[in-house]
Design an enzyme around this catalytic site. Structure first.
Site, short mmCIF file in Angstrom:
data_model
loop_
_atom_site.label_atom_id
_atom_site.label_comp_id
_atom_site.label_asym_id
_atom_site.label_seq_id
_atom_site.Cartn_x
_atom_site.Cartn_y
_atom_site.Cartn_z
N GLY B 182 0.79 -1.22 0.00
CA GLY B 182 0.00 0.00 0.00
C GLY B 182 0.83 1.28 0.00
N LYS B 200 7.27 19.13 -4.48
CA LYS B 200 7.66 19.57 -3.14
C LYS B 200 8.87 20.51 -3.21
CE LYS B 200 5.70 15.38 -1.19
NZ LYS B 200 5.98 13.94 -0.92
#
Lengths: 411, 411
Positions: B182, B200
């Site tokens: 995940g 970012k």
């Protein structure tokens, strides 16, 4: 323009003054705050400095000048710093400080005074030097229940322990090197006995848990008994010995603040923090672990933190904030702060003249360690987890065999 | 009581709502802010949740309600998030967000709009998840001239590279494992090609240097070409391969933002940041290096950052702040952002069928590396420092021999 006074023109004071004038334009652009120093309180002659016109030797010049709205107390010590801080706060002047001794001993009183007079008492520079830690805990992590924190909070001892681990130096040689390089004070007691780290743990514990924790409530063990042999076992084990200050909430609801040398495993980021660097890990219910790392001391790093607090005090002038923490009397602290023996965990133990059988009979299924040129009759091992009370009972049975013992760090 | 709206009830949105109600009392005590969620904007059915009574499907309910002073935009994507954010800001409602794509593409415009309407646009959660980084740069390091920063900004790729280094997995197996656990999205392109880290770096570069840096101006190289062999050389060298996002000011006054896999030496803290953890180092003139470390993503860590921004927006309501950064047109960005080839440093190079003599004739005094089961006709080495332009000219001469090349990270 925000008029400032600086109390003390020592290392941190002169750094703060220099930094403010060096970066004044950039600070104004970034924050909207235009800083100007009106007074520097200093007894020593400042005539050789560019700031001689700002010198005063009388605190009343500052106290009586309503234009001065923020004061940086960077004198150190307790007596005068305490009196001056109180007088400033009573007049509604915010005070920012790098003085960990004062915050650790008088923080609750001074914060209350600031609160009552609608001004601020800020102390980012008192813990971790350049490392932002107080404000991040108060604001960035405000949505978290913080359950504890741990940190390498003293650069001098971390330097000494790094030299012992990486170069096999013994404690006294590593301390002598630290003194030579200017990392240790003339009297290194506060550092090597853990008192400096203990003050920082008092401040952080008070902030996180909301009640003042005094140095006398913190279990404190220095690094003077750590030997090159212990460091060698730690390295061989894949970790390091570090002086860790920590606080956590126990299951009984009490908090356990302590400062002690600790075996740190190689998987923990603390084991890689070397030389004079500091690192502080905060454990919150939403964030998990967050760590802050950098230079824990030094003229300009500390000045950076002092100046950031000055800017913040000016920006938030007139606003009201909840009280950071409350007083905690000696009586109530007993219900609040755990006996260190209630803590649990594993321990590193080094003994002589004991057989494996004797060791495992006493301590259970231990993990034996080794090191280069280990003497035949020396054994070192990590115990299973147990309370420190149980551990101490076992240790009492092998007094004559015991060479050293060090707690194993666990988050 | 501060009335809040949350736009989107996905992972971050539901985490934010849960966190606010879980820690509401503690937040009030610590910050003086009492948060209450009045609306949750969500298309999907929320009737099975405890918050069904707060659901609305119409943004106008929120826009037209003057009681709502702060809005958390946690929808992701550009189109709707952009429109809704603009409309909220125009009405003087502060917006906080975890949406790095939106901030990286539209930050300058949205910050200006917030500034004009005397409200805030805050985005702590857009970089580094739980790690406090935006606010520390803006406040705790406000007294510093910041010259640059570097970081491991993407947890998925750091997990993959960790598995390649520590377990010798190849890229595709490590990616498959990340998906299984995940940690990787169904379409992992944004992560593995470095686009997520690039956004970012845009945000952090804009904040530090004051002008908007767009993703198209950032040199960006992903990790898909890194092999287990490269990782083995890095490990043998005592370091690691990490995806590093960085920006620094060059001597010519231009800034150089980039995202690329990098050889990081063992002495640098980045080499020890494993798995999904992120770390960001900021370099300032007073503080030296300060590093922030923690979980860079995840439901509750991101919710923690969103909630801290909500609290801050409420606390600073009505105050004015300088604009964080300005627009930077495509034309002016050419004078401002350096060609990546103007940067310099050392490079790791892996080649086949070249003699030591050929290698040193071309690259100068290189440092040869080795690894377990290195084929006879493979060589790997670290070059001396040179500009990337010169390096690329040299590399062009050995096209057929080249197996891979990776920049060596320097602060």
């Amino acid at each position: 323009m925000a008029k400032i006074a600086v109390l003390g023109f020592g290392v941190v004071g002169s750094g703060t003054v220099e930094l403010i004038y060096k970066n004044r334009g950039a600070i104004l652009k970034k924050t909207g705050v235009d800083l100007d120093i009106k007074y520097i309180l200093e007894i020593a002659d400042m005539s050789g400095t560019p700031y001689a016109d700002k010198q005063t030797k009388d605190i009343n010049d500052i106290l009586n000048d309503d234009e001065v709205i923020t004061v940086a107390e960077v004198m150190g010590g307790i007596t005068h710093a305490y009196e001056f801080t109180k007088e400033c706060l009573k007049r509604g002047k915010s005070v920012v400080t790098s003085n960990k001794e004062l915050v650790a001993h008088k923080g609750a009183e001074l914060l209350k005074l600031a609160n009552e007079n609608n001004c601020r008492y800020l102390f980012e520079a008192s813990v971790g030097g350049a490392i932002p830690i107080i404000r991040p805990i108060k604001s960035c992590l405000a949505a978290n229940e913080i359950n504890g924190l741990a940190g390498i909070l003293n650069g001098t001892t971390n330097f000494i322990l790094t030299k012992m681990l990486k170069e096999g130096m013994d404690f006294s040689d590593a301390l002598a090197l630290a003194s030579k390089l200017g990392y240790a004070e003339k009297d290194p007691t506060d550092d090597v006995e853990g008192y400096d780290a203990s003050r920082k743990i008092c401040i952080l514990s008070s902030l996180i848990f909301g009640r003042h924790v005094y140095p006398e409530s913190v279990y404190c063990e220095g690094i003077t008994k750590i030997t090159a042999e212990d460091a060698a076992y730690a390295e061989n084990w894949g970790g390091a010995v570090k002086l860790i200050g920590s606080v956590k909430e126990l299951e009984n609801g009490k908090i356990l603040p302590m400062v002690r040398p600790s075996f740190v495993c190689g998987g923990n980021p603390f084991s890689h923090i070397s030389d004079v660097f500091n690192g502080i890990a905060v454990y919150g219910d939403a964030v998990g672990e967050v760590m802050f790392y950098g230079r824990g001391a030094g003229k300009m790093p500390t000045a950076s933190a002092v100046t950031a607090d000055i800017i913040n005090a000016v920006q938030t002038r007139g606003e009201s904030f909840p009280l950071e923490w409350e007083e905690c009397s000696a009586a109530s602290s007993k219900d609040y702060i755990a006996d260190y023996q209630d803590g649990d965990g594993a321990f590193y133990v080094r003994v002589q003249s004991m057989t494996e059988k004797q060791i495992t009979e006493l301590f259970g299924a231990v993990e034996f360690l080794t090191r280069a040129s280990k003497p035949e009759d020396e054994s070192a091992f990590i115990t299973p987890s147990m309370t420190e009370r149980v551990f101490n009972e076992k240790i009492a049975q092998i007094k004559l065999n015991l060479l050293n013992k060090i707690k194993v760090f666990e988050e």
